[in-house]
Design a protein around this motif. Structure first.
Motif, mmCIF file in Angstrom:
data_model
loop_
_atom_site.group_PDB
_atom_site.id
_atom_site.type_symbol
_atom_site.label_atom_id
_atom_site.label_comp_id
_atom_site.label_asym_id
_atom_site.label_seq_id
_atom_site.Cartn_x
_atom_site.Cartn_y
_atom_site.Cartn_z
ATOM 1 N N LYS A 183 0.829 -1.208 0.000
ATOM 2 C CA LYS A 183 0.000 0.000 0.000
ATOM 3 C C LYS A 183 0.864 1.259 0.000
ATOM 4 C CE LYS A 183 -3.995 -2.159 2.216
ATOM 5 N NZ LYS A 183 -4.858 -2.234 3.435
ATOM 6 N N ALA A 184 2.009 1.199 0.682
ATOM 7 C CA ALA A 184 2.926 2.338 0.689
ATOM 8 C C ALA A 184 3.483 2.601 -0.709
ATOM 9 C CB ALA A 184 4.065 2.084 1.674
ATOM 10 N N ILE A 185 3.729 1.525 -1.445
ATOM 11 C CA ILE A 185 4.213 1.657 -2.826
ATOM 12 C C ILE A 185 3.176 2.372 -3.681
ATOM 13 C CG2 ILE A 185 4.741 0.357 -4.935
ATOM 14 C CD1 ILE A 185 6.091 -1.749 -3.149
ATOM 15 N N TYR A 186 1.905 2.037 -3.484
ATOM 16 C CA TYR A 186 0.858 2.676 -4.284
ATOM 17 C C TYR A 186 0.537 4.085 -3.792
ATOM 18 C CZ TYR A 186 0.278 -1.245 -7.301
ATOM 19 O OH TYR A 186 0.537 -2.194 -8.257
ATOM 20 N N TRP A 187 0.752 4.342 -2.530
ATOM 21 C CA TRP A 187 0.637 5.722 -2.032
ATOM 22 C C TRP A 187 1.668 6.601 -2.743
ATOM 23 C CZ3 TRP A 187 -2.329 8.778 1.090
ATOM 24 C CH2 TRP A 187 -1.770 10.012 1.476
ATOM 25 N N ASP A 188 2.910 6.133 -2.818
ATOM 26 C CA ASP A 188 3.968 6.890 -3.508
ATOM 27 C C ASP A 188 3.630 7.081 -4.982
ATOM 28 O OD1 ASP A 188 5.408 7.007 -1.161
ATOM 29 O OD2 ASP A 188 6.749 5.338 -1.670
ATOM 30 N N LEU A 189 3.102 6.024 -5.610
ATOM 31 C CA LEU A 189 2.768 6.106 -7.029
ATOM 32 C C LEU A 189 1.697 7.162 -7.282
ATOM 33 C CD1 LEU A 189 2.705 5.130 -9.973
ATOM 34 C CD2 LEU A 189 1.068 3.362 -9.252
ATOM 35 N N TYR A 190 0.613 7.112 -6.516
ATOM 36 C CA TYR A 190 -0.465 8.069 -6.738
ATOM 37 C C TYR A 190 -0.030 9.496 -6.440
ATOM 38 C CZ TYR A 190 -3.811 4.275 -7.452
ATOM 39 O OH TYR A 190 -4.486 3.182 -7.959
ATOM 40 N N LYS A 203 10.099 -0.907 -7.689
ATOM 41 C CA LYS A 203 9.699 -1.084 -6.284
ATOM 42 C C LYS A 203 8.856 -2.347 -6.128
ATOM 43 C CE LYS A 203 9.509 3.797 -4.849
ATOM 44 N NZ LYS A 203 8.593 4.891 -4.417
ATOM 45 N N LEU A 204 7.941 -2.557 -7.087
ATOM 46 C CA LEU A 204 7.053 -3.714 -7.025
ATOM 47 C C LEU A 204 7.848 -5.009 -7.166
ATOM 48 C CD1 LEU A 204 3.998 -3.859 -6.651
ATOM 49 C CD2 LEU A 204 3.752 -4.073 -9.136
ATOM 50 N N LYS A 205 8.838 -4.994 -8.054
ATOM 51 C CA LYS A 205 9.694 -6.163 -8.259
ATOM 52 C C LYS A 205 10.485 -6.470 -6.980
ATOM 53 C CE LYS A 205 12.036 -6.112 -12.042
ATOM 54 N NZ LYS A 205 13.079 -5.829 -13.056
ATOM 55 N N GLU A 206 11.071 -5.432 -6.401
ATOM 56 C CA GLU A 206 11.842 -5.611 -5.163
ATOM 57 C C GLU A 206 10.956 -6.128 -4.036
ATOM 58 O OE1 GLU A 206 14.468 -2.861 -2.028
ATOM 59 O OE2 GLU A 206 13.804 -2.045 -3.951
ATOM 60 N N TRP A 207 9.727 -5.621 -3.979
ATOM 61 C CA TRP A 207 8.777 -6.060 -2.944
ATOM 62 C C TRP A 207 8.430 -7.536 -3.112
ATOM 63 C CZ3 TRP A 207 3.706 -7.743 -3.879
ATOM 64 C CH2 TRP A 207 2.893 -7.896 -2.741
ATOM 65 N N LEU A 208 8.183 -7.973 -4.348
ATOM 66 C CA LEU A 208 7.830 -9.369 -4.592
ATOM 67 C C LEU A 208 8.986 -10.301 -4.245
ATOM 68 C CD1 LEU A 208 5.779 -11.421 -5.629
ATOM 69 C CD2 LEU A 208 6.697 -11.078 -7.938
ATOM 70 N N GLU A 209 10.197 -9.919 -4.619
ATOM 71 C CA GLU A 209 11.365 -10.750 -4.314
ATOM 72 C C GLU A 209 11.606 -10.842 -2.814
ATOM 73 O OE1 GLU A 209 14.497 -8.898 -6.504
ATOM 74 O OE2 GLU A 209 14.110 -10.060 -8.318
ATOM 75 N N ILE A 239 8.263 7.660 -13.552
ATOM 76 C CA ILE A 239 7.347 7.198 -12.505
ATOM 77 C C ILE A 239 7.049 5.713 -12.704
ATOM 78 C CG2 ILE A 239 4.995 7.370 -11.593
ATOM 79 C CD1 ILE A 239 5.060 10.344 -12.256
ATOM 80 N N SER A 240 6.805 5.319 -13.948
ATOM 81 C CA SER A 240 6.499 3.927 -14.258
ATOM 82 C C SER A 240 7.663 3.015 -13.909
ATOM 83 C CB SER A 240 6.157 3.801 -15.753
ATOM 84 O OG SER A 240 6.007 2.454 -16.117
ATOM 85 N N ARG A 241 8.856 3.383 -14.338
ATOM 86 C CA ARG A 241 10.031 2.539 -14.083
ATOM 87 C C ARG A 241 10.292 2.407 -12.589
ATOM 88 N NH1 ARG A 241 15.049 4.000 -13.212
ATOM 89 N NH2 ARG A 241 14.745 6.094 -14.067
ATOM 90 N N LEU A 242 10.220 3.523 -11.858
ATOM 91 C CA LEU A 242 10.458 3.484 -10.416
ATOM 92 C C LEU A 242 9.412 2.622 -9.708
ATOM 93 C CD1 LEU A 242 11.382 7.216 -9.680
ATOM 94 C CD2 LEU A 242 12.923 5.244 -9.663
#
Length: 300
Positions: A88-95, A115-121, A108-111
């Motif tokens: 949720k913090a990742i999507y807060w930053d995105l929005y 972040k999402l990739k790092e979170w999943l790993e 914005i897309s690449r960052l």
């Protein structure tokens, strides 16, 4: 949030997730395949006057949809409360980045996807080993929702004395078995991480759910809890200890004389049970090398 087009925003989120459906986030060229839709950017930018409370509702909706997509691709992905909070913090930053509009959309897309990739790993370490060398598009490892009648047959529910109340662990979004048993007059409840809360269904993860002590007459789980326990048992980085503790908690949540019925069976943990406290009954599953286990609690 009505005046800001809540339905339209959610529709754009759904379309954005669908556009990335089954794509391999961990592929070396993922930055080329993961892109924001123009409609997504415009929709969020139009919500510039959104309140913090409504933004939180939107973030919760997005995170829930994203988690469902990850688990649609691989049912063995597991996310604890801290993992979900981080997402949720990742999507807060995105929005915030999209609404403020100070960064180029491509950046914005690449960052965001990095972040999402790092979170999943980080949350599911086996994902890197499993998907780093996989293709751009992934095949799903999903768990189908079987009919209530078939589940009853697999778990031999028609052959045992069903004591109430009954709990279905991993009941699925449709909670078909729960509804089936309630239709037969049994006091039945269900938990599932992607279900909607209702009087008899609780949206909850089975590893964090409090099963209580001597509360349930019958606990059932078809290709749910035990299937994931087996998966974690075989994985090098699996949460074997967490599942073992929760397994014992489930058994302790049974009333004396109550049963835990599940498939597939788990010989690796069942062999350690105290036979003075639990009766273990195994049944064959038609056209399957696995068995159904029915454990009955004998003493407190």
């Amino acid at each position: 949030m009505e005046e800001l087009g809540e339905a339209d925003l959610k529709k754009c989120i759904d379309l954005q997730i669908e556009s990335n459906q089954s794509k391999n986030l961990l592929h070396k060229d993922s930055n080329e395949s993961f892109r924001f839709l123009t409609s997504t950017i415009k929709a969020v930018q139009k919500a510039g006057e959104i309140t913090a409370n409504d933004l939180n509702l939107l973030i919760n909706y997005t995170a829930d949809k994203v988690l469902q997509e990850f688990c649609r691709v691989n049912q063995y992905f597991s996310f604890c409360e801290n993992d979900i909070t981080s997402l949720k913090a990742i999507y807060w930053d995105l929005y915030q980045d999209i609404i403020i509009g100070e960064k180029i959309i491509d950046i914005i897309s690449r960052l965001h996807y990095d972040k999402l990739k790092e979170w999943l790993e980080k949350t599911n370490r086996f994902s890197r080993k499993m998907y780093l060398e996989a293709g751009v598009v992934l095949e799903s490892i999903t768990c189908s929702e079987y009919s209530a009648v078939l589940q009853s047959e697999i778990l031999y529910l028609n052959d045992i004395q069903l004591s109430e109340p009954i709990l279905d662990i991993g009941c699925g979004k449709t909670a078909s078995l729960v509804k089936y048993l309630r239709g037969k007059g049994f006091e039945t409840y269900g938990i599932d991480r992607f279900s909607d809360d209702s009087f008899f269904i609780k949206k909850a993860d089975w590893l964090s759910f409090d099963y209580g002590n001597e509360k349930w007459g019958t606990v059932v789980s078809n290709l749910g809890f035990s299937n994931h326990f087996v998966h974690n048992h075989l994985r090098e980085d699996g949460d074997f200890i967490g599942y073992a503790k929760k397994y014992m908690e489930i058994l302790q949540s049974l009333k004396v004389g109550g049963s835990f019925c599940y498939a597939p069976d788990m010989p690796f943990i069942e062999k350690h049970l105290d036979r003075k406290s639990f009766l273990i009954n195994k049944r064959n599953i038609k056209n399957s090398p696995f068995k159904t286990t029915i454990i009955t609690k004998l003493v407190s």
